[in-house]
Design an enzyme around this catalytic site. Structure first.
Site, short mmCIF file in Angstrom:
data_model
loop_
_atom_site.label_atom_id
_atom_site.label_comp_id
_atom_site.label_asym_id
_atom_site.label_seq_id
_atom_site.Cartn_x
_atom_site.Cartn_y
_atom_site.Cartn_z
N GLU A 1 26.07 -16.21 -37.99
CA GLU A 1 27.33 -16.92 -38.35
C GLU A 1 27.11 -17.78 -39.59
O GLU A 1 28.16 -17.91 -40.51
CB GLU A 1 28.11 -17.66 -37.34
CG GLU A 1 28.47 -16.98 -36.23
CD GLU A 1 29.70 -16.11 -36.59
OE1 GLU A 1 30.39 -16.32 -37.49
OE2 GLU A 1 29.93 -15.03 -35.64
N CYS B 1 43.40 -5.22 -41.75
CA CYS B 1 44.20 -6.04 -41.99
C CYS B 1 43.72 -6.91 -43.46
O CYS B 1 43.31 -8.05 -43.26
CB CYS B 1 44.64 -7.22 -41.07
SG CYS B 1 46.14 -7.99 -41.49
N CYS C 1 48.31 -0.76 -42.23
CA CYS C 1 49.31 -1.16 -41.09
C CYS C 1 49.46 -0.02 -40.22
O CYS C 1 49.54 -0.04 -38.81
CB CYS C 1 50.64 -1.83 -41.56
SG CYS C 1 50.44 -3.30 -42.55
N CYS D 1 46.89 0.31 -37.58
CA CYS D 1 46.52 -1.25 -36.87
C CYS D 1 47.04 -1.15 -35.29
O CYS D 1 48.24 -0.69 -34.98
CB CYS D 1 47.55 -2.13 -37.78
SG CYS D 1 47.21 -3.72 -36.77
N CYS E 1 53.39 -7.35 -34.75
CA CYS E 1 53.40 -8.06 -36.13
C CYS E 1 54.77 -8.35 -36.79
O CYS E 1 55.21 -7.38 -37.04
CB CYS E 1 52.42 -7.11 -36.97
SG CYS E 1 52.26 -7.56 -38.76
FE1 SF4 Z 1 47.99 -6.52 -40.52
FE2 SF4 Z 1 50.25 -6.43 -39.29
FE3 SF4 Z 1 49.61 -4.64 -41.00
FE4 SF4 Z 1 48.45 -4.96 -38.68
S1 SF4 Z 1 50.33 -4.44 -39.13
S2 SF4 Z 1 47.35 -4.59 -40.61
S3 SF4 Z 1 48.25 -7.20 -38.34
S4 SF4 Z 1 49.92 -6.63 -41.48
#
Ligand code: SF4
Length: 413
Positions: free
Chosen positions: A58, A214, A221, A224, A230
């Protein structure tokens, strides 16, 4: 077009929180990157060694890319596999291994903290985020939360740059993400969201999502795992937010988490409307003359003089070619004369400004400084006696130079 859904900044629906955790963890189990500190944390049975392994990773990962850290991490853990081993290392050894990783005070503080754990806590790491932050120098709220959740299973959230981006997008938080009010909200959210049975994996999953899906400029997206939760993604699909948002979810009018009225949602930016930050302070501009003094060593190979920087401040304790900060806007001739005077004090004998050969300029960006090194060289005949009252200095071959605790900027020079 269908009416866009209201903006919901907070995670107030337990069913949604549960679903988000499940989706994110399932994705993490499938897609997580294979990283050495993850392997160690997963297989190490001794809690202190596990805590140490996560802690080192970290600290190295602060402000530094994963790809850069891997090699440093492996060498570090090979050399100092335990807190006890690190506590016995010298600062010079730590600086040598850290050379090139940047933000050098991190290595120094890691070693100081290891000594503290060994001498004051009988080698036992504190087990909670609160104690880790209180007791260990250089361990802030984020690092403490990461160590406690990943190594000891404490259900505590973490907020780093990746998490800030993901949470601001998930909840359309457009107020300045570096402001204390927004940061406090994000910590609250991270603590609400963190999975109670797999907190370490959940936190790593959230960070992994920010690092690989993201991402800042072109988030993926479509791939995602949490897009259905989201708000930024939904707003992108549905267009602008309704004029009258849901009062329960978003304080109407002066919402402290919405984008400021002066910078409303920009549809051309899509989800990258979030997060938003106050403008960065401009970098401080510095100019430094530096001289590569060269002599023939005993076997005829060239050797170079390096001197040690002071033990505090920028690049503390690292080695560099003799250098002198310059005032801005000096004429080249004047720069040369000042450098010659500086070297003269070192060597206790006259140095002609004309003898300094201009090699070129090297630009290096530190976190808050735009540094230009004006590089000269000076070949020396015969032996040179350096004033021992000045900073420590030594002659090194090129290989020794690269193995020394020198900064990336000096390697460029
Ligand atoms: Fe990011 Fe939302 Fe796109 Fe997922 S859907 S990559 S959380 S902006």
């Amino acid at each position: 077009a269908p009416a866009p859904p209201p903006t919901r900044h907070l995670f107030s629906d337990p069913a949604e929180v549960e679903a988000l955790r499940g989706n994110l963890l399932a994705w993490y189990d499938r897609c997580k990157r294979d990283l050495p500190w993850r392997a160690l944390a997963a297989t190490e049975l001794d809690a202190d060694r596990r805590g140490y392994a996560v802690w080192v990773s970290e600290i190295m990962l602060q402000q530094t890319q994963v790809a850069t850290v891997i090699d440093y991490y492996n060498r570090w853990m090979q050399k100092w596999p335990t807190l006890q081993a690190l506590a016995q290392a010298s600062l010079e050894e730590v600086n040598e291994l850290w050379a090139g990783l940047g933000y050098y005070s991190r290595g120094k503080r890691l070693q100081e903290a290891a000594r503290k754990v060994v001498s004051e806590l009988a080698g036992q790491m504190p087990r909670t985020a609160e104690d880790l932050q209180k007791v260990l120098p250089g361990v802030g709220r984020y690092t403490a939360g990461a160590i406690a959740s990943i190594s000891y299973g404490q259900a505590t959230g973490v907020v780093d740059g990746n998490v800030i981006r993901v949470l601001c997008r998930l909840r359309c938080i457009g107020a300045d993400s570096s402001s204390p009010a927004v940061i406090d909200q994000l910590w609250d959210m991270a603590n609400v969201l963190v999975d109670r049975s797999r907190p370490g994996d959940f936190n790593q999953a959230l960070m992994e999502l920010g690092a690989t899906v993201c991402v800042p400029k072109a988030p993926l997206c479509g791939e995602c795992p949490v897009k259905q939760h989201c708000q930024a993604w939904r707003r992108k699909l549905f267009g602008n937010a309704p004029k009258v948002p849901d009062v329960e979810d978003c304080g109407v009018g002066d919402c402290p988490l919405c984008p400021p009225a002066t910078e409303p949602w920009d549809s051309s930016l899509g989800v990258t409307n979030f997060p938003r930050k106050a403008a960065k302070k401009p970098l401080r501009v510095m100019r430094t003359a530096t001289c590569v003094l060269e002599r023939r060593g005993c076997h005829g190979a060239p050797e170079y003089l390096i001197v040690q920087r002071p033990s505090s401040g920028l690049l503390a304790g690292l080695w560099e070619f003799p250098s002198l900060p310059l005032a801005q806007d000096l004429q080249e001739e004047r720069e040369r004369e000042e450098l010659a005077d500086h070297l003269q004090a070192w060597m206790g004998r006259p140095v002609a400004a004309k003898g300094l050969r201009f090699i070129g300029e090297v630009i290096h960006i530190f976190s808050h400084i735009h540094q230009t090194y004006v590089v000269y060289s000076l070949p020396l005949d015969g032996d040179v006696t350096l004033d021992p009252a000045l900073s420590p200095s030594r002659w090194v071959t090129e290989d020794e130079f690269h193995a020394s605790a020198v900064s990336t900027a000096m390697k460029k020079v």
